[in-house]
Design a protein around this motif. Structure first.
Motif, PDB file in Angstrom:
ATOM      1  N   ILE A  24      20.269   9.879  -7.865  1.00 27.11           N
ATOM      2  CA  ILE A  24      20.326  11.109  -7.960  1.00 27.11           C
ATOM      3  C   ILE A  24      20.358  12.117  -9.404  1.00 27.11           C
ATOM      4  CG2 ILE A  24      20.416  13.358  -7.644  1.00 27.11           C
ATOM      5  CD1 ILE A  24      20.488  12.563  -4.281  1.00 27.11           C
ATOM      6  N   GLY A 220      16.675   9.110   1.019  1.00 29.81           N
ATOM      7  CA  GLY A 220      17.857   9.491  -0.412  1.00 29.81           C
ATOM      8  C   GLY A 220      16.774   9.687  -1.693  1.00 29.81           C
ATOM      9  N   LEU A 223      15.292  13.126  -2.118  1.00 28.14           N
ATOM     10  CA  LEU A 223      16.389  14.832  -2.217  1.00 28.14           C
ATOM     11  C   LEU A 223      15.780  14.903  -3.535  1.00 28.14           C
ATOM     12  CD1 LEU A 223      19.714  12.386  -0.797  1.00 28.14           C
ATOM     13  CD2 LEU A 223      18.030  14.198   0.443  1.00 28.14           C
ATOM     14  N   SER A 227      15.285  19.424  -3.275  1.00 27.48           N
ATOM     15  CA  SER A 227      16.047  20.562  -4.057  1.00 27.48           C
ATOM     16  C   SER A 227      15.274  21.033  -5.383  1.00 27.48           C
ATOM     17  CB  SER A 227      17.270  19.294  -5.200  1.00 27.48           C
ATOM     18  OG  SER A 227      17.056  18.529  -5.997  1.00 27.48           O
TER      19      SER A 227
END
Length: 320
Positions: A24, A220, A223, A227
């Motif tokens: 990320i 995962g 994500l 966001s």
């Protein structure tokens, strides 16, 4: 001396979590630096938005899928894409609808939704064939490039100016290059830890790595989309929300699977050929039909979508 299963599980779970963190952060740094460099070298805001911003949130999936396939775990590569496309629609859009009701006009969405369905049809064809060859990978990536070029020629993608697309506060070219290098290193190391952690975790709990890729890894790597969409919902930027999800799903198939297959042919594992594949198709078709007819996702609908996603993930472990 071999470690007990519990200790191995803790270590592998830690590797997964830290790998996701690196993916990320690495994706964020890479996008910020690339935007800054593109602007400084004279590339148009349109080009930046259509490539780096629209598809930048799929960078973690790309690194993870390529790395997994090179290490001999094609199930993680393909499961990651299937799971991410399901998560993008059910989880990301569903959760985003908690913040702001999502609405879209059929005439504005039709072209992009049809492209997503076309990409999904290619996905099914490749899976039915048993492998995504070098040639099929080249064709898939070529289709994506042609579609982006077509959008340029017809409507310029009608991208809005976004204050987030400013290079993340980077001020010098040297800093941008350093951050870009750090982002790429984070993506490489994060994908390595995520793949290794997923394989070990799947072995310990008796679940195929493809299912780990379909659920844990896919969640995962989705994500960044989550966001981005929640942030866009706070600004009531519906176009960015829908464009991010539809574009990411198309990119996941045509670019991630395409590039992965170009580097090394991607074999299809049997465990993904049943419910998992058809669930991906159903979610994509149902979402397209819903947006072209109803055209909105309310808070209640969002709740139902998130519940459906949780049920889908639970089913992978309850009914392996």
């Amino acid at each position: 001396m071999e470690l007990p299963h519990y200790d191995l599980f803790v270590l592998s779970a830690g590797a997964i979590l830290f790998g996701l963190f690196l993916l990320i952060k690495g994706g964020d740094w890479t996008i910020d630096a690339a935007v800054f460099i593109a602007e400084r070298t004279g590339l148009s805001p349109l080009f930046i938005g259509a490539t780096i911003i629209s598809f930048g949130t799929s960078v973690p999936e790309l690194f993870t899928s390529v790395n997994a396939n090179l290490q001999g775990f094609p199930g993680i590569s393909l499961g990651n894409v299937l799971g991410s496309n399901i998560a993008n629609i059910l989880l990301v859009l569903g959760a985003t609808a908690f913040v702001f009701q999502i609405e879209g006009k059929a005439k504005d969405l039709f072209k992009d939704l049809m492209m997503m369905l076309f990409a999904t049809a290619i996905l099914v064809f490749g899976m039915m064939s048993g492998t995504f060859s070098h040639l099929l990978g080249l064709i898939m990536f070529g289709i994506l490039v042609a579609f982006i070029s077509y959008q340029y020629a017809t409507d310029g993608l009608d991208l809005e100016e976004d204050e987030d697309a400013e290079g993340g506060g980077i001020e010098t070219m040297g800093a941008a290059l350093l951050i870009l290098l750090g982002g790429l290193v984070g993506l490489a190391v994060g994908s390595e830890m995520l793949v290794k952690g997923a394989v070990v975790t799947g072995t310990i709990i008796g679940v195929p790595e493809a299912i780990i890729g379909l659920t844990v890894v896919a969640f995962g790597t989705s994500l960044p989309e989550l966001s981005t969409c929640v942030a866009a919902a706070r600004k009531q930027s519906v176009g960015l929300i829908l464009g991010n999800i539809v574009g990411s799903n198309t990119f996941n198939i045509l670019s991630i699977i395409g590039l992965t297959a170009i580097i090394k042919p991607l074999d299809v594992v049997p465990v993904l050929m049943g419910f998992q594949m058809w669930a991906t198709v159903f979610v994509s078709v149902a979402f397209t039909a819903w947006m072209l007819t109803v055209g909105q996702i309310t808070k209640t609908m969002g709740i139902l979508m998130v519940i459906a996603y949780v049920a889908f993930v639970a089913a992978q472990y309850v009914f392996p």
